[in-house]
Design a protein around this motif. Structure first.
Motif, PDB file in Angstrom:
ATOM      1  N   ARG A  64       0.861  -1.183   0.000  1.00 30.99           N
ATOM      2  CA  ARG A  64       0.000   0.000   0.000  1.00 30.99           C
ATOM      3  C   ARG A  64       0.887   1.220   0.000  1.00 30.99           C
ATOM      4  O   ARG A  64       1.634   1.484   0.940  1.00 30.99           O
ATOM      5  CB  ARG A  64      -0.899   0.011   1.236  1.00 30.99           C
TER       6      ARG A  64
ATOM      7  N   GLN B  97      -0.806  -0.955  -4.205  1.00 31.97           N
ATOM      8  CA  GLN B  97      -2.201  -0.836  -3.797  1.00 31.97           C
ATOM      9  C   GLN B  97      -2.396   0.547  -3.185  1.00 31.97           C
ATOM     10  O   GLN B  97      -1.514   1.056  -2.488  1.00 31.97           O
ATOM     11  CB  GLN B  97      -2.556  -1.903  -2.756  1.00 31.97           C
TER      12      GLN B  97
ATOM     13  N   ILE C 275      -5.978  -0.043   6.042  1.00 31.81           N
ATOM     14  CA  ILE C 275      -4.632  -0.602   5.877  1.00 31.81           C
ATOM     15  C   ILE C 275      -4.386  -1.788   6.791  1.00 31.81           C
ATOM     16  O   ILE C 275      -3.851  -2.820   6.370  1.00 31.81           O
ATOM     17  CB  ILE C 275      -3.563   0.483   6.121  1.00 31.81           C
TER      18      ILE C 275
ATOM     19  N   ALA D  48       3.126  -1.902   3.870  1.00 25.13           N
ATOM     20  CA  ALA D  48       2.290  -0.705   3.809  1.00 25.13           C
ATOM     21  C   ALA D  48       3.031   0.456   4.439  1.00 25.13           C
ATOM     22  O   ALA D  48       3.768   0.302   5.408  1.00 25.13           O
ATOM     23  CB  ALA D  48       0.969  -0.926   4.552  1.00 25.13           C
TER      24      ALA D  48
END
Length: 374
Positions: A184, A201, A208, A220
């Motif tokens: 992410r 992403q 998240i 992430a």
């Protein structure tokens, strides 16, 4: 690792920023008079309420506008998802669903890649430089020329400082380790990592943790220790990387529907701009106080702090430069901002090389040694 020593040095920098935030403490009304209208606005945000610094910036603006207008102008704030999803704030403003919003311009690079400059670009300006560009280097005007195409005007209303490099379930030491990784990350940073093989992403903050915890993504990034701890990302991944080269000084915006803005009395417009500027300073000050404390807690809880390898940083920088040059050659509005921005960047870096950076490199050397020691 000498963790307590490391975080003691970090707190020193926080005190300097906090002192700047003390510049504006007036809470009395700035305008009075029965001739001024009663105004009621709604503000959508990209943040869950648990992120009390980012969502708190929106609440701060609403409070200051109310105080400075003696209650005549009120703004009701809404968390991500209450009116629109966190990544659709600009759409709601453009369409007039809400009068204003608090968001990050780089969430909307799909509309125009030049929106990245309003927040940050990879290996770009740090916080001090970003503020100089926005307020004195033509940045606000440049961004508002872009925002006008979307029936919006915007003002800086928060800054996170340089961000962290994200949470990973496993260590990444080489560019090859990035290949196929699901991560992410929004903005041009995501575009750069995509060129290095990452499956990028884009998720709002509130989504998240579950994605990382359930394995839908392998890594992430969000903001920094305080917000990342709030989201529980340390419970979903062990390895915490730095620096966040894609976000060296991220700005957040108060975005306003242009029709609603034009209907405001001049007095109210000036108050809104003042409230946004106050939020810009206060948010940075809060992060510089909160992040060292949160990082201490994360390290004590077992988080493994890691630096990106020179190989990854150098490859990322090469791709970032190539990406922005390509975008400038293909998109006139990107080039219109990028070319003067690049001149500003080179000029201020030359100055900071003999001022800010020279001092910091010496003063922070003991901290770097303590980070790198076993």
């Amino acid at each position: 690792m000498k963790r307590r020593k490391l975080l003691g040095y970090a707190a020193t920098g926080a005190a300097t920023t906090a002192a700047l935030a003390a510049c504006s403490n007036n809470t009395g009304p700035a305008v009075q008079g029965d001739s001024l209208p009663t105004v009621r606005w709604k503000m959508a945000t990209s943040w869950p309420t648990s992120l009390d610094t980012l969502y708190g910036a929106a609440e701060f603006i609403a409070r200051r506008v109310r105080e400075l207008t003696d209650g005549r102008f009120t703004i009701q704030t809404f968390a991500a998802g209450e009116i629109v999803p966190g990544l659709q704030v600009l759409d709601a403003i453009q369409q007039g669903t809400v009068e204003c919003g608090h968001s990050a311009s780089y969430y909307y690079i799909g509309k125009n890649p030049a929106f990245a400059f309003g927040t940050c670009v990879p290996f770009g300006l740090n916080t001090q430089q970003q503020m100089a560009w926005l307020y004195q280097g033509g940045g606000i005007d440049a961004m508002n020329k872009l925002y006008a195409d979307f029936n919006t005007i915007a003002f800086p209303a928060g800054n996170s400082g340089v961000q962290m490099g994200g949470w990973f379930k496993k260590e990444v030491n080489t560019v090859a380790d990035l290949n196929g990784l699901k991560m992410r990350i929004p903005g041009l940073g995501g575009e750069v990592l995509s060129r290095l093989g990452v499956n990028v992403q884009v998720l709002p903050g509130g989504e998240i943790f579950l994605a990382l915890e359930r394995g839908a993504i392998d890594a992430a990034e969000f903001v920094g220790p305080y917000d990342d701890e709030k989201l529980g990302l340390n419970d979903a991944a062990d390895f915490y990387y730095y620096p966040g080269w894609w976000e060296p000084g991220s700005s957040f915006d108060l975005q306003i529907n242009l029709n609603a803005w034009n209907q405001l009395p001049t007095e109210y417009q000036e108050i809104v701009k003042t409230a946004a500027a106050e939020a810009n300073v206060q948010t940075l000050a809060k992060y510089d106080v909160q992040n060292p404390q949160a990082l201490q807690r994360l390290l004590e809880g077992g988080t493994q702090l890691r630096a990106y390898s020179p190989e990854i940083l150098q490859a990322s920088q090469r791709e970032a430069i190539a990406l922005m040059e390509e975008m400038a050659s293909q998109e006139p509005s990107f080039k219109e901002i990028y070319e003067p921005w690049k001149q500003f960047r080179d000029s201020i870096r030359q100055w900071h090389a003999v001022s800010e950076f020279a001092y910091s490199n010496f003063a922070i050397a003991p901290v770097l040694q303590s980070i790198q020691s076993p």
